[in-house]
Structures are given as C-alpha cells and as structure tokens.
Design an enzyme around this catalytic site. Sequence first.
Site, PDB file in Angstrom:
ATOM      1  N   ARG A   1      64.184 138.275 -81.952  1.00 28.31           N
ATOM      2  CA  ARG A   1      64.212 136.885 -81.887  1.00 28.31           C
ATOM      3  C   ARG A   1      65.907 136.406 -82.499  1.00 28.31           C
ATOM      4  O   ARG A   1      65.852 136.566 -83.444  1.00 28.31           O
ATOM      5  CB  ARG A   1      63.307 136.022 -82.603  1.00 28.31           C
TER       6      ARG A   1
ATOM      7  N   ASP B   1      57.020 130.358 -93.097  1.00 28.07           N
ATOM      8  CA  ASP B   1      58.391 130.369 -92.594  1.00 28.07           C
ATOM      9  C   ASP B   1      58.733 128.802 -92.268  1.00 28.07           C
ATOM     10  O   ASP B   1      58.361 127.941 -92.834  1.00 28.07           O
ATOM     11  CB  ASP B   1      58.443 131.257 -91.574  1.00 28.07           C
TER      12      ASP B   1
END
Length: 547
Positions: free
Chosen positions: A178, A460
Amino acid sequence: MTAEQLVAKYSAQTDAPVSSQLAIIGAHVTGQERILNAGATGLLEALCAHFADEVPELLNKRRQKQNRIDEGELPDYLPQTRAIRDGNWSIRGIPNDLVDRRVEITGPVDRKMIINALNANVKVFMADFEDSLAPSWEKVIQGQINLHDAVNGDIEFTAPNTGKHYQLNPDPAVLIARVRGLHLIEKHIEFNGQPIPGALVDFALYFYHNYRQLLAKGSGPYFYIPKLESHLEARWWAKVFAFVEERFCLEPGTIKCTCLIETLPAVFEMEEILYELRSNIVALNCGRWDYIFSYIKTLKKHPDRVLPDRQAVTMDTPFLSAYSRLLIKTCHKRGALAMGGMAAFIPAKTEQENNQVLQKVRGDKELEARNGHDGTWVAHPGLADTAMGIFNDYIGGDKTNQLHITRDVDAPISAAELLEPCAGERTETGMRLNIRIAVQYIEAWIQGNGCVPIYGLMEDAATAEISRTSIWQWIQHEKTLSNGQLVTKALFRDMLAQELINVEKELGSERYQASKFTQAATLFEQITTSDELVDFLTLPGYELLTA
C-alpha cells in the site's frame, strides 16, 4: 509554526511547478544506495516528469468540491457519468493468486512484522507505507529493503533482546504494497526543487525492485491505493500504470491494484473508479475507519450530521451498512472482489478477555461474510484463525470467493442512506478516551511508530483521526455531552491536561518523561481547537517526525 501554518506551507509546495531534476535531500541512511540506484531513480524521475504536476490539480479539485459541501451541497452520484453506471462492462480479470482473499492481514513494513504477517494463516499481507507507517526517511528506505528481501524469499530477523530468529515459511501469503495517499509528500526527494508525491516514491521503488521476481514466481506487482476521492484520481493512477507497463514492455493489466473506498466522496463514484482502472483493478475495499473519519471531515459544516462516540459507530449503523452493501453490489456487478474492513482488535492477555475479543471479531466478520464480502482484514495474526473459520464457512471449500452474490434483489441505495445521521450518545467517558488515544498515537507517530496497540486495539492514523475530529466537530457545533456539559475549547484543554496526567500514571513517569508527549499534546491541541479543520494530522505531524 501552528498546525494551520504547516498545512498552508504544504499547500504552497504542492502548487509549485514541476520539471525534470531529481535530487536526494537530507542525511544518508543505511541501504539508500541499494534502493535509489540508477534504474529506480530513472523510473521515479520519468514518473515525476509525466505525472507529478497533475497531483496539485487533483488536490485542488478536492478542495473545490469540499468548499461546495461546506456551503450546503451534499455529496451525490454524478449525473455526468450515468452512462458508465448504466453500461455493460467489466474489469479485465483477476490473477490466480488474488482470486481467494478471504483473510488479509495488514501492518507496517517492519522486518519482523513482514515475516510474521506472511507466515500467518491468511491469504494476503498488505505491507503498508501509509496509515500504519510514520514515514521517516529511514523507515521508507528500510521498508523497501525489507520487501525486496521478502520477495526474494531470504528475509530473516533476529530479535536483539531475546535472540529469537524469524524466517519465512515455505508457502507465505501473497504480498500487496500500500502506497501513500496523494496528499502526502516525500520531503527527502525533490523534483525541480520541490518535494514529490510520496505515492510515486512508494510505487516506483517497489515496482522497480520487485516486478521481475514477482512475475517469475507466478505473482505480480500488486498495490493497494488509498484515500481516492474521485474517478479522476483513479484515472491518474491508470495513466501511471499504463506508462510503467509500456516502459517495461509488460502486457497491459500486468500491474494490479485494489482501491480503498475510505472517503465519503469516493463511495458515490465506485463504478467510475472501477471503470477508469478496469485494466488494472481487481477489488475495492471497505476502509471503514478512514471512511468514518471522512464522513466527519466531509460533512464538518453540517450540524445535523455530527457523529456520537466512536464506539457507537459500528458496521450495523445504517450509513455504514449501506456503504458495505453498495460496495459489494458494485464490485460483483463488474467482476471485482469486495473486501471487508479491519478488525482492529488485538489478542488479550487473559483467556476470559481474549474470548470476549474473539466474540466481537466473530460478530463483525459474520456480518461481512453474510453481506457477501469476499474477504476481510485483521490487524494481528492471533485473529487470523477466527476470521478464516468464518469465511471458510460462508465461502466453502469448493469456491474461492463470493462473486456469485450479486445483491440484485436489494433496492437501489440512495444518497440519503449513505449520508444518514448516526444515533448515539456523546459521553464524557468517550471524549476522554478519544483524548488519551489521540495523544498517545500522535506521540508514537512523531517518534516514528505509525501502528500502536492502545487499550486492546491496534491504532493507526485513521483511528486517531476519528478521535481528534470527533472532538473538533463537537466543539464547532456546540454539542453537549450526555451529562449536560457543553463541549468547548476550554473543556477540551482541561480534559487534555487531566488525561495527560492519567497517561503518565498508566505508562509510568520514567517512560512518560522520556517520550514526546509535550510536542504531541501541543500539536493535538492546535489541530483540535483550530477554527478550520486540518485535513490530516499527518501533514503537520510530518514536520515533527524524526528524520
């Protein structure tokens, strides 16, 4: 410099003209010469020359659309692209090693994490340069080295404190990288004197160093694309992919991507995103945490769309349920996989607590599988078996996915359903928890750690964004808590001071004093009490990040 000034500084940088001079800026880090060799930098320079100057234009289109929403317009399906939504087309196809993605694990490009994730009972590991990585220059370079070693199959790690040795099992999970979102720059590489898009850095370096070996193994260069807000941004990525495929004499569609639908504007353009990327795309993913954050950010000026406590915003909430079901229906109509969202839980220390965690995970994953998702995400290897068992039950041993579930019997999902206000309380307990989570996450991030276990969840950037924007939203719209307290800047500052004391008690004074909580609290206070919402905490945070 205030948070607002830092964001303005970035805006000024992205509006600058771009031409053809690549330069590496800042201190040398170990392994830099291995990753930034002539071939890799040549590709990166070519990508910047052809595509970097379009990024500020795309970001400006985001701002223009947001301004219209701030003035009262609500997001909706695009009338000018109705022909695409009504058309008879499908994506190019899905490679053999991506047709079964029933469980995926995600995490940063840390060496030990990569090994454990690839060895877990999952089908795919998404190696993350975005929300779970604080992109210091050392971590960006080391992450590329780690992935290169993983692709070659010779990645190893020995823990310095215990001596425990880690290495890959014979049949690891499929690897997908990613990249960073278009809003993030890489300040250590300049093109004609300007920082370049971090997305191009991550994409170019991973592709260049690994595509041959990946293809030789029967896999390919696979990517997750985050935080798209329109089909025009998908079109930009399609041009990048086509350019690279032609440059390296690869068949069109060799590069494959999965796009996260994690912004509110993007949910209204899912078919258009699939269409623009139809040669390369294989799936869309419900990036639920960023999506909740985007709901707050996009509708920030709309007092009737204020969300309650974060814990009350679950996937059976009407606007999130509509989002999940629409993604499944859209993907399966076009031959693409529909990936579910993240279970952010981490295993607990006691058997009783862990059973409670697993029960929550089961409920979440059963809802996704029952809806028709083809797979799901977990944040920890300890949850993989639970998620795998549920999707095995729904998919079965003779199938690889749930593409046969079309949801054609569903009524069309309207814009009103996707925007439906969410019921629930705003509590003092929830506000204080948001403060403790956000300040601890920001403190970890500016020290270089973008993936942090806090109170039983793997936090996160997305979950920290929800925590701080919820409070900002409550302040702006003068909301009250369930105990009658009016949420004001002064109340927030008082709670922040109190919760910093509580965090110090939880961590211990020695650890607390050795950390960067003063810097973290200052940034947190600035972006939460700012009159204008700061788009991403990682923008001003990047200025404080350890080099």
